[in-house]
Design a protein around this motif. Sequence first.
Motif, PDB file in Angstrom:
ATOM      1  N   TRP A  16       0.831  -1.201   0.000  1.00 25.81           N
ATOM      2  CA  TRP A  16       0.000   0.000   0.000  1.00 25.81           C
ATOM      3  C   TRP A  16       0.868   1.254   0.000  1.00 25.81           C
ATOM      4  CZ3 TRP A  16      -3.118  -2.065   4.757  1.00 25.81           C
ATOM      5  CH2 TRP A  16      -3.859  -3.189   4.360  1.00 25.81           C
ATOM      6  N   ALA A  20       0.942   4.049  -3.004  1.00 24.06           N
ATOM      7  CA  ALA A  20       0.676   5.461  -2.763  1.00 24.06           C
ATOM      8  C   ALA A  20       1.849   6.316  -3.205  1.00 24.06           C
ATOM      9  CB  ALA A  20       0.372   5.696  -1.285  1.00 24.06           C
ATOM     10  N   GLN A  56      -4.505  11.906   0.867  1.00 18.16           N
ATOM     11  CA  GLN A  56      -5.802  12.155   1.486  1.00 18.16           C
ATOM     12  C   GLN A  56      -5.992  13.643   1.790  1.00 18.16           C
ATOM     13  OE1 GLN A  56      -6.595   9.300   4.662  1.00 18.16           O
ATOM     14  NE2 GLN A  56      -5.559   7.703   3.486  1.00 18.16           N
ATOM     15  N   ASP A 174     -12.937  11.265   9.629  1.00 15.61           N
ATOM     16  CA  ASP A 174     -11.776  10.416   9.368  1.00 15.61           C
ATOM     17  C   ASP A 174     -11.743   9.221  10.312  1.00 15.61           C
ATOM     18  OD1 ASP A 174      -9.537   9.693   7.964  1.00 15.61           O
ATOM     19  OD2 ASP A 174      -8.193  11.120   8.924  1.00 15.61           O
ATOM     20  N   THR A 215      -9.586   3.147   2.851  1.00 15.83           N
ATOM     21  CA  THR A 215      -8.327   3.644   2.310  1.00 15.83           C
ATOM     22  C   THR A 215      -7.196   2.734   2.780  1.00 15.83           C
ATOM     23  OG1 THR A 215      -7.957   5.103   4.220  1.00 15.83           O
ATOM     24  CG2 THR A 215      -9.107   6.045   2.319  1.00 15.83           C
ATOM     25  N   CYS A 217      -2.780   2.890   2.958  1.00 16.29           N
ATOM     26  CA  CYS A 217      -1.572   3.673   2.711  1.00 16.29           C
ATOM     27  C   CYS A 217      -0.477   3.169   3.638  1.00 16.29           C
ATOM     28  CB  CYS A 217      -1.839   5.163   2.938  1.00 16.29           C
ATOM     29  SG  CYS A 217      -2.235   5.562   4.671  1.00 16.29           S
ATOM     30  N   GLY A 223     -10.267   4.421   6.722  1.00 11.27           N
ATOM     31  CA  GLY A 223     -11.305   4.922   5.832  1.00 11.27           C
ATOM     32  C   GLY A 223     -11.960   6.172   6.401  1.00 11.27           C
TER      33      GLY A 223
END
Length: 230
Positions: A16, A20, A56, A174, A215, A217, A223
């Motif tokens: 991940w 990214a 993000q 968030d 998400t 990263c 998420g």
Amino acid sequence: MAIIVPNVNPTTIEDWACSAELTNSFLLEEDQVMRAALKNAEDKGLPHEIAVPAEQGKLLQLLATSIRAKRILEIGTLGGYSAIWLARALPEDGELVTLELNETYAKVARENIAIAGLSSKVKVVVGPAKATLAKMKPEHLFDFIFIDADKASNTDYFKHAKRLVRRGGTIIVDNMMLVGLVANPTYTDDNVEGVRALLKELKNDPDVDCTAVGTACYKGFDGFLYAVRK
């Protein structure tokens, strides 16, 4: 159309992070202001690792830009990293109000916001967010609200956000998955329970239309909630 790739091992946090880094190298410009903000936060002892990742942060900027936000509220400032991304979306006469409990964090945030040349657009308010929110009765409602503070208070923050955002405005929350722990019934702590409580509150909420987006990263799987005020 979704693509199914057979016989591939599950991805890891390293995968991940590399993904990214690759996409960011094409889509995000080298940002000396953000580098300086992160270094300043680190030098001052702030937990900079919990700031939003660059991709993000850029997403927040694009979302605020897409609705032509002029007034933005942020709950949870830390070192001002996400505030800078959001303030970049504002027009010249726009305003961002960001709430921070910790005076030291607020001082560093103001320094970083000044480095970014955005002090005229950003107001940092220090104090318990719930108390500050309860006193807020703005003449003009906010277009966009970003919630990224203590997760145990998510539901309280969201209720205030609904009151303070205009119809058709956006609320982002968030850390809605917390590396999958929210979905693990055997795991419990204040953060996880705070997210679960918000989800229960939203289940039959007639005032918002929302979804949660996962998400991945360098920080792992998480998420955010995307909600629109009806």
